[in-house]
Scaffold this motif. Structure first.
Motif, PDB file in Angstrom:
ATOM      1  N   PRO A 102       0.901  -1.290  -0.039  1.00  0.00           N
ATOM      2  CA  PRO A 102      -0.475  -0.162  -0.319  1.00  0.00           C
ATOM      3  C   PRO A 102       1.154   0.945   0.142  1.00  0.00           C
ATOM      4  CG  PRO A 102      -0.962  -1.669   1.544  1.00  0.00           C
ATOM      5  CD  PRO A 102       1.018  -2.078   1.131  1.00  0.00           C
ATOM      6  N   ALA A 103       1.818   1.438   1.077  1.00  0.00           N
ATOM      7  CA  ALA A 103       3.212   2.539   0.989  1.00  0.00           C
ATOM      8  C   ALA A 103       3.472   3.123  -0.579  1.00  0.00           C
ATOM      9  CB  ALA A 103       3.729   2.176   1.880  1.00  0.00           C
ATOM     10  N   TRP A 104       4.111   1.007  -1.302  1.00  0.00           N
ATOM     11  CA  TRP A 104       4.278   1.339  -2.591  1.00  0.00           C
ATOM     12  C   TRP A 104       3.804   2.019  -3.054  1.00  0.00           C
ATOM     13  CZ3 TRP A 104       9.470   0.141  -3.789  1.00  0.00           C
ATOM     14  CH2 TRP A 104       9.633  -0.237  -5.217  1.00  0.00           C
ATOM     15  N   LYS A 105       2.486   1.820  -3.737  1.00  0.00           N
ATOM     16  CA  LYS A 105       1.482   1.931  -4.153  1.00  0.00           C
ATOM     17  C   LYS A 105       1.428   3.899  -4.233  1.00  0.00           C
ATOM     18  CE  LYS A 105      -2.539   0.624  -6.297  1.00  0.00           C
ATOM     19  NZ  LYS A 105      -4.431  -0.445  -6.246  1.00  0.00           N
ATOM     20  N   ALA A 106       0.762   4.263  -2.764  1.00  0.00           N
ATOM     21  CA  ALA A 106       0.807   5.264  -2.720  1.00  0.00           C
ATOM     22  C   ALA A 106       1.476   6.433  -3.164  1.00  0.00           C
ATOM     23  CB  ALA A 106       0.588   5.842  -1.742  1.00  0.00           C
ATOM     24  N   ALA A 107       2.623   6.201  -3.094  1.00  0.00           N
ATOM     25  CA  ALA A 107       4.159   6.932  -3.669  1.00  0.00           C
ATOM     26  C   ALA A 107       3.965   6.951  -4.932  1.00  0.00           C
ATOM     27  CB  ALA A 107       4.955   6.335  -3.398  1.00  0.00           C
ATOM     28  N   GLY A 108       3.458   6.828  -5.573  1.00  0.00           N
ATOM     29  CA  GLY A 108       2.821   6.123  -7.064  1.00  0.00           C
ATOM     30  C   GLY A 108       4.108   5.433  -8.150  1.00  0.00           C
ATOM     31  N   LEU A 109       4.150   4.544  -7.118  1.00  0.00           N
ATOM     32  CA  LEU A 109       5.579   3.199  -7.814  1.00  0.00           C
ATOM     33  C   LEU A 109       4.692   2.451  -8.963  1.00  0.00           C
ATOM     34  CD1 LEU A 109       7.814   3.625  -4.401  1.00  0.00           C
ATOM     35  CD2 LEU A 109       8.226   4.410  -7.334  1.00  0.00           C
ATOM     36  N   PRO A 110       5.277   1.596  -9.619  1.00  0.00           N
ATOM     37  CA  PRO A 110       4.605   1.041 -10.325  1.00  0.00           C
ATOM     38  C   PRO A 110       4.187  -0.715 -10.409  1.00  0.00           C
ATOM     39  CG  PRO A 110       7.057   0.773 -10.574  1.00  0.00           C
ATOM     40  CD  PRO A 110       6.789   2.112  -9.411  1.00  0.00           C
ATOM     41  N   ILE A 111       3.364  -0.635 -10.073  1.00  0.00           N
ATOM     42  CA  ILE A 111       2.490  -2.158  -9.691  1.00  0.00           C
ATOM     43  C   ILE A 111       2.824  -2.898 -10.434  1.00  0.00           C
ATOM     44  CG2 ILE A 111       1.089  -3.057  -8.725  1.00  0.00           C
ATOM     45  CD1 ILE A 111       2.019  -1.196  -6.715  1.00  0.00           C
ATOM     46  N   VAL A 112       2.762  -3.903 -10.474  1.00  0.00           N
ATOM     47  CA  VAL A 112       2.359  -5.845 -11.403  1.00  0.00           C
ATOM     48  C   VAL A 112       1.830  -6.484 -11.103  1.00  0.00           C
ATOM     49  CG1 VAL A 112       4.784  -4.985 -12.075  1.00  0.00           C
ATOM     50  CG2 VAL A 112       4.792  -6.943 -10.915  1.00  0.00           C
ATOM     51  N   ASP A 113       1.137  -7.655 -12.228  1.00  0.00           N
ATOM     52  CA  ASP A 113      -0.403  -8.491 -11.218  1.00  0.00           C
ATOM     53  C   ASP A 113       0.157 -10.104 -11.555  1.00  0.00           C
ATOM     54  OD1 ASP A 113      -0.393  -8.705 -14.284  1.00  0.00           O
ATOM     55  OD2 ASP A 113      -2.043  -8.297 -14.666  1.00  0.00           O
ATOM     56  N   ASP A 114       1.887  -9.806 -11.367  1.00  0.00           N
ATOM     57  CA  ASP A 114       2.189 -11.414 -12.009  1.00  0.00           C
ATOM     58  C   ASP A 114       4.012 -11.751 -11.407  1.00  0.00           C
ATOM     59  OD1 ASP A 114       1.866 -13.782 -11.991  1.00  0.00           O
ATOM     60  OD2 ASP A 114       2.337 -14.206 -14.314  1.00  0.00           O
ATOM     61  N   TYR A 115       4.262 -12.681 -10.191  1.00  0.00           N
ATOM     62  CA  TYR A 115       5.682 -12.907  -9.850  1.00  0.00           C
ATOM     63  C   TYR A 115       6.209 -13.198 -11.033  1.00  0.00           C
ATOM     64  CZ  TYR A 115       3.118 -13.247  -6.052  1.00  0.00           C
ATOM     65  OH  TYR A 115       2.037 -12.899  -4.518  1.00  0.00           O
ATOM     66  N   ARG A 116       7.112 -12.774 -10.948  1.00  0.00           N
ATOM     67  CA  ARG A 116       8.799 -13.105 -11.357  1.00  0.00           C
ATOM     68  C   ARG A 116       9.719 -14.604 -11.277  1.00  0.00           C
ATOM     69  NH1 ARG A 116      13.767 -12.745  -9.164  1.00  0.00           N
ATOM     70  NH2 ARG A 116      14.593 -12.923 -11.564  1.00  0.00           N
ATOM     71  N   THR A 117      10.339 -15.060 -12.252  1.00  0.00           N
ATOM     72  CA  THR A 117      10.841 -16.886 -12.112  1.00  0.00           C
ATOM     73  C   THR A 117      12.542 -16.175 -12.220  1.00  0.00           C
ATOM     74  OG1 THR A 117       8.688 -17.347 -13.393  1.00  0.00           O
ATOM     75  CG2 THR A 117      10.873 -19.124 -12.871  1.00  0.00           C
ATOM     76  N   PRO A 118      12.629 -17.026 -11.059  1.00  0.00           N
ATOM     77  CA  PRO A 118      14.247 -16.713 -10.623  1.00  0.00           C
ATOM     78  C   PRO A 118      14.792 -17.228 -12.212  1.00  0.00           C
ATOM     79  CG  PRO A 118      13.424 -18.279  -8.630  1.00  0.00           C
ATOM     80  CD  PRO A 118      12.221 -17.776  -9.688  1.00  0.00           C
ATOM     81  N   GLU A 119      15.734 -16.666 -12.498  1.00  0.00           N
ATOM     82  CA  GLU A 119      16.728 -17.522 -13.132  1.00  0.00           C
ATOM     83  C   GLU A 119      17.485 -18.000 -13.234  1.00  0.00           C
ATOM     84  OE1 GLU A 119      18.947 -13.841 -14.702  1.00  0.00           O
ATOM     85  OE2 GLU A 119      16.896 -12.458 -15.680  1.00  0.00           O
ATOM     86  N   ALA A 120      18.302 -18.320 -11.847  1.00  0.00           N
ATOM     87  CA  ALA A 120      19.189 -19.745 -11.060  1.00  0.00           C
ATOM     88  C   ALA A 120      18.739 -19.848 -10.132  1.00  0.00           C
ATOM     89  CB  ALA A 120      20.175 -19.275 -11.316  1.00  0.00           C
ATOM     90  N   GLN A 121      18.966 -20.904  -9.423  1.00  0.00           N
ATOM     91  CA  GLN A 121      19.231 -21.381  -8.486  1.00  0.00           C
ATOM     92  C   GLN A 121      20.105 -21.079  -7.575  1.00  0.00           C
ATOM     93  OE1 GLN A 121      17.495 -24.904  -7.489  1.00  0.00           O
ATOM     94  NE2 GLN A 121      18.509 -25.326  -5.560  1.00  0.00           N
ATOM     95  N   GLY A 122      19.889 -20.706  -5.738  1.00  0.00           N
ATOM     96  CA  GLY A 122      20.820 -19.666  -4.802  1.00  0.00           C
ATOM     97  C   GLY A 122      21.762 -20.781  -4.189  1.00  0.00           C
ATOM     98  N   ASN A 123      22.353 -20.389  -3.478  1.00  0.00           N
ATOM     99  CA  ASN A 123      23.069 -21.083  -2.577  1.00  0.00           C
ATOM    100  C   ASN A 123      22.891 -20.453  -1.046  1.00  0.00           C
ATOM    101  OD1 ASN A 123      24.767 -18.613  -2.730  1.00  0.00           O
ATOM    102  ND2 ASN A 123      26.324 -19.328  -4.048  1.00  0.00           N
ATOM    103  N   PHE A 124      22.093 -20.140  -0.947  1.00  0.00           N
ATOM    104  CA  PHE A 124      22.040 -20.166   0.193  1.00  0.00           C
ATOM    105  C   PHE A 124      21.842 -21.438   1.404  1.00  0.00           C
ATOM    106  CE2 PHE A 124      19.371 -19.222   4.330  1.00  0.00           C
ATOM    107  CZ  PHE A 124      20.400 -18.508   4.845  1.00  0.00           C
TER     108      PHE A 124
END
Length: 277
Positions: free
Chosen positions: A121-143
């Protein structure tokens, strides 16, 4: 140098543009209120941090139980998280479940993790861009998780330490539930609180979608936490405990411990003591 765990939208914008940044939506439904997921409203490049799914131990019998380090490592790697990642977590309520994700990462050894104050809600109120889908990671992490047990306490350890004066317990449930005058939302639980604990309803540390300012937080936590002791936080199921734990962290308490089973576990065990007052 110690840094705040809470970040503003301006600070989030700078962090998100770093090469090692990971953005996580940690939204879960509230006890009596569900999030509308028919059309997602997300910060760009978000992935879903599934607190109620793969990041909960469903064999425990309690909601939102912390997973093993092995499970945590496995699932965070799928999100492309590395040992040197900077993680920004938020939720679509404002502040509700994102502090839980923050605490989980800190307990599992990742220090560069931050909560967006005010969330989507704060991000949206600041007028910043919103998307409607999640991204897919490009590679596996090492954590690889390396638990810091100063951030976690079990029922057994808490029972053994009852009566000691080297720690505090603060309960994030409502006043009625804490004092045993209001019913528990989950069946089969006794009413009341862990002996010796103090009450700080989680909604008091919030001002709408954001945390209260430091001056108000200082007032709210006065007499409830002690910077010279271990500060333990509890609630109904381990979610809102993280909200008040993060508030205590912002006041300079480096190690904030969560009783993960919280009242879902304590209130169901007739062998442990309960207070009502």
């Amino acid at each position: 140098m110690r840094t705040s765990a809470l970040i503003s939208t301006d600070q989030a914008l700078k962090l998100i543009n770093e090469d090692n940044a990971i953005v996580l939506d940690a939204t879960i439904d509230k006890v009596n209120e569900k999030m509308d997921n028919s059309k997602l409203s997300l910060i760009p490049n978000s992935q879903f941090f599934d607190i109620e799914g793969v990041f909960s131990d469903h064999k425990s019998g309690f909601p939102h139980t912390m997973v093993s380090p092995e499970q945590f490592s496995k699932e965070t790697k799928k999100l492309g998280i590395n040992q040197d990642s900077t993680v920004i977590v938020y939720d679509r309520w404002g502040v509700y479940s994102s502090p839980r994700a923050w605490w989980m990462f800190r307990y599992m050894g990742l220090e560069e993790v931050f909560v967006l104050n005010g969330g989507e809600p704060a991000w949206k109120a600041a007028g910043l861009p919103i998307v409607d889908d999640y991204r897919t990671p490009e590679a596996q992490g090492n954590f690889k998780a390396k638990p810091n047990y100063e951030w976690f306490i079990s029922k057994e350890e808490l029972v053994e330490r009852l009566g000691d004066d080297d720690f505090t317990i603060t309960d994030a449930r409502s006043s009625g539930r804490f004092h045993g005058t209001a019913p528990e939302p989950r069946e089969g639980l006794r009413s009341g609180h862990i002996p010796g604990s103090k009450n700080l309803p989680f909604d008091q540390v919030l001002d709408g979608i954001n945390y209260q300012d430091d001056m108000e937080l200082q007032r709210l936590y006065e007499g409830k936490i002690d910077s010279g002791k271990q500060n333990i936080f509890t609630c109904g199921s381990g979610i809102s405990a993280a909200i008040i734990a993060l508030g205590a962290y912002e006041l300079g308490n480096d190690y904030v411990t969560i009783y993960d089973g919280s009242w879902s576990e304590w209130g169901a065990d007739t062998e442990v003591p309960v207070e009502k007052d």
